[in-house]
Design a protein around this motif. Structure first.
Motif, PDB file in Angstrom:
ATOM      1  N   TYR A  72      25.108 -16.927 -34.146  1.00 34.22           N
ATOM      2  CA  TYR A  72      25.805 -16.670 -33.010  1.00 34.22           C
ATOM      3  C   TYR A  72      27.210 -16.078 -33.526  1.00 34.22           C
ATOM      4  O   TYR A  72      27.872 -15.239 -32.938  1.00 34.22           O
ATOM      5  N   LEU A  73      27.960 -16.707 -34.304  1.00 33.49           N
ATOM      6  CA  LEU A  73      29.114 -16.084 -35.045  1.00 33.49           C
ATOM      7  C   LEU A  73      28.961 -14.634 -35.229  1.00 33.49           C
ATOM      8  O   LEU A  73      30.014 -13.883 -35.025  1.00 33.49           O
ATOM      9  N   PHE A  74      27.959 -14.398 -36.132  1.00 32.99           N
ATOM     10  CA  PHE A  74      27.490 -12.923 -36.367  1.00 32.99           C
ATOM     11  C   PHE A  74      27.371 -12.060 -34.969  1.00 32.99           C
ATOM     12  O   PHE A  74      27.953 -10.764 -35.244  1.00 32.99           O
ATOM     13  N   THR A  75      26.775 -12.660 -34.120  1.00 38.82           N
ATOM     14  CA  THR A  75      26.735 -11.830 -32.968  1.00 38.82           C
ATOM     15  C   THR A  75      28.010 -11.405 -32.187  1.00 38.82           C
ATOM     16  O   THR A  75      28.308 -10.393 -31.821  1.00 38.82           O
ATOM     17  N   MET A  85      23.729 -14.041 -24.859  1.00 36.43           N
ATOM     18  CA  MET A  85      23.506 -15.093 -26.179  1.00 36.43           C
ATOM     19  C   MET A  85      24.439 -16.187 -25.751  1.00 36.43           C
ATOM     20  O   MET A  85      24.105 -17.667 -25.850  1.00 36.43           O
ATOM     21  N   THR A  86      25.461 -15.967 -24.958  1.00 33.16           N
ATOM     22  CA  THR A  86      26.423 -17.191 -24.813  1.00 33.16           C
ATOM     23  C   THR A  86      26.160 -18.087 -23.490  1.00 33.16           C
ATOM     24  O   THR A  86      26.551 -19.280 -23.357  1.00 33.16           O
ATOM     25  N   SER A  87      25.066 -17.335 -22.833  1.00 33.02           N
ATOM     26  CA  SER A  87      24.506 -18.205 -21.625  1.00 33.02           C
ATOM     27  C   SER A  87      23.649 -19.141 -21.980  1.00 33.02           C
ATOM     28  O   SER A  87      23.304 -20.181 -21.146  1.00 33.02           O
ATOM     29  N   LEU A 106      19.725 -20.099 -15.418  1.00 29.91           N
ATOM     30  CA  LEU A 106      18.548 -19.088 -14.919  1.00 29.91           C
ATOM     31  C   LEU A 106      19.043 -17.737 -14.292  1.00 29.91           C
ATOM     32  O   LEU A 106      18.518 -16.546 -14.809  1.00 29.91           O
ATOM     33  N   PHE A 107      19.974 -17.734 -13.514  1.00 28.64           N
ATOM     34  CA  PHE A 107      20.395 -16.549 -12.747  1.00 28.64           C
ATOM     35  C   PHE A 107      21.078 -15.594 -13.603  1.00 28.64           C
ATOM     36  O   PHE A 107      20.736 -14.383 -13.554  1.00 28.64           O
ATOM     37  N   ILE A 108      21.942 -16.375 -14.588  1.00 29.68           N
ATOM     38  CA  ILE A 108      22.888 -15.464 -15.358  1.00 29.68           C
ATOM     39  C   ILE A 108      21.881 -14.848 -16.417  1.00 29.68           C
ATOM     40  O   ILE A 108      21.932 -13.573 -16.705  1.00 29.68           O
ATOM     41  N   SER A 109      21.181 -15.720 -17.237  1.00 30.36           N
ATOM     42  CA  SER A 109      20.113 -15.202 -18.142  1.00 30.36           C
ATOM     43  C   SER A 109      19.161 -14.195 -17.826  1.00 30.36           C
ATOM     44  O   SER A 109      19.023 -12.856 -18.551  1.00 30.36           O
ATOM     45  N   LEU A 110      18.383 -14.292 -16.688  1.00 34.20           N
ATOM     46  CA  LEU A 110      17.513 -13.472 -16.235  1.00 34.20           C
ATOM     47  C   LEU A 110      18.218 -12.095 -15.560  1.00 34.20           C
ATOM     48  O   LEU A 110      17.890 -11.068 -15.971  1.00 34.20           O
ATOM     49  N   GLY A 111      19.540 -12.301 -15.219  1.00 37.66           N
ATOM     50  CA  GLY A 111      20.333 -11.071 -14.621  1.00 37.66           C
ATOM     51  C   GLY A 111      20.432 -10.179 -15.827  1.00 37.66           C
ATOM     52  O   GLY A 111      20.163  -9.096 -15.641  1.00 37.66           O
ATOM     53  N   LEU A 112      21.028 -10.670 -16.846  1.00 39.60           N
ATOM     54  CA  LEU A 112      21.459 -10.004 -18.231  1.00 39.60           C
ATOM     55  C   LEU A 112      20.143  -9.476 -18.782  1.00 39.60           C
ATOM     56  O   LEU A 112      20.361  -8.366 -19.268  1.00 39.60           O
ATOM     57  N   GLY A 113      19.098 -10.368 -18.936  1.00 41.02           N
ATOM     58  CA  GLY A 113      17.805  -9.513 -19.392  1.00 41.02           C
ATOM     59  C   GLY A 113      17.295  -8.542 -18.689  1.00 41.02           C
ATOM     60  O   GLY A 113      17.065  -7.533 -19.357  1.00 41.02           O
ATOM     61  N   SER A 114      17.296  -8.552 -17.255  1.00 45.28           N
ATOM     62  CA  SER A 114      16.815  -7.455 -16.582  1.00 45.28           C
ATOM     63  C   SER A 114      17.962  -6.306 -16.668  1.00 45.28           C
ATOM     64  O   SER A 114      17.330  -5.136 -16.930  1.00 45.28           O
ATOM     65  N   THR A 115      18.993  -6.519 -16.910  1.00 52.42           N
ATOM     66  CA  THR A 115      20.058  -5.303 -16.714  1.00 52.42           C
ATOM     67  C   THR A 115      19.879  -4.684 -18.249  1.00 52.42           C
ATOM     68  O   THR A 115      19.640  -3.547 -18.360  1.00 52.42           O
TER      69      THR A 115
END
Length: 310
Positions: free
Chosen positions: A35-38, A74-76, A101-110
């Protein structure tokens, strides 16, 4: 939402890796380092793309969008996972699960759509170099990036609503480390065939982009091979090769997670695959792009020279 024995429904229990307590400390250390490296790697790309005038191009505009996406993605999930790995409380509120779910799925789809847009940019740069600045106009780049975000979160809104209108009958133990579609579907106490079919249909549409990518990159390879300069070929293959690597990692894992039949879905394998595309991929993206990209490494060296001279 139907509830069991009339008891109030307060949230979910994320089982995560609680069945392997001996791994939790190891995972905590490894994921914290990742996470820190990301954070460091993606923040560096965003900062360099903004500060260095030589990087004010469509390619780095989209790359900074991708880096911001990876940071948010990653932060989600990771901060909550780190807390759960070091504590006995594995709970998440109902509202927190919906938001995650809304945030991670939205970011993944984007990200799926944005990677396709980035392939179009590379196609225009290599195959239409004389018209590149006209084709990839800043307004068009901003429009395509905005469309990626809009479509991604429109899909997420639909999927989130369809998941959480299902009756769970008091089931609240999610055999996963974050709120994701496949394990949430397993909690439903009704037939989810319609939901699974709809999810499969939408996923196929979004993941259809790799077919377009293959067409684009086939033409890109032919165009690169026609370049007479070996240095030009290396630069073109370098930037395109980085993108192909990122696309292969992200799409490969996401397709495995979302397009396989539910009766073949292994929860343990699902956790490993999810760890890979939510944690490992965002970390390696900046490494892939910076190590194989002389523009970025040059901008980093220039930044440090200016910093050291002060």
């Amino acid at each position: 939402m139907e509830q069991k024995n009339g008891s109030s429904f307060t949230g979910f229990i994320l089982l995560g890796f609680s069945d392997r307590p001996q791994l939790e400390l190891v995972l905590f250390v490894v994921l914290l380092i990742f996470y820190l490296f990301t954070l460091l790697g993606n923040t560096t790309i965003i900062a360099l793309s903004h500060l260095d005038p030589h990087l004010h191009t469509p390619m780095y505009f989209f790359l900074s969008n991708l880096s911001f996406l990876d940071l948010c993605y990653m932060t989600s999930t990771v901060p909550q996972l780190l807390v759960h790995l070091r504590g006995a409380d594995k709970s998440i509120s109902f509202g927190g699960c919906v938001a995650q779910l809304f945030i991670s799925l939205g970011l993944g789809s984007t990200e799926c759509i944005l990677l396709g847009v980035m392939a179009l940019d590379r196609y225009a740069a290599v195959c239409r170099p004389l018209q590149y600045t006209v084709i990839m106009h800043p307004c068009l780049c901003a429009l395509m990036a905005s469309a990626s975000w809009f479509i991604g979160f429109a899909n997420s809104s639909l999927q989130t609503v369809l998941i959480f209108i299902l009756p769970l009958c008091g089931r609240n133990k999610i055999d996963h480390f974050f709120c994701e579609v496949p394990p949430l579907l397993k909690l439903a106490c009704v037939d989810t065939t319609v939901n699974e079919s709809e999810l499969f249909f939408v996923s196929v549409i979004i993941f259809f982009i790799p077919v377009t990518l293959i067409i684009f990159y086939g033409q890109i390879v032919r165009a690169v091979l026609r370049i007479k300069s070996s240095a030009g070929q290396r630069k073109a293959f370098g930037t395109c090769g980085s993108h192909i690597t990122v696309v292969s990692l992200f799409y490969g894992m996401a397709i495995y997670a979302y397009l396989q039949p539910r009766n073949n879905y292994s929860q343990d394998q699902g956790k490993i695959i999810s760890l890979f595309y939510t944690i490992v991929t965002p970390m390696v993206n900046p490494v892939i792009y910076t190590l194989r990209n002389k523009d970025v490494t040059g901008a980093m060296k220039k930044f440090w020279r200016v910093h050291d001279s002060r």
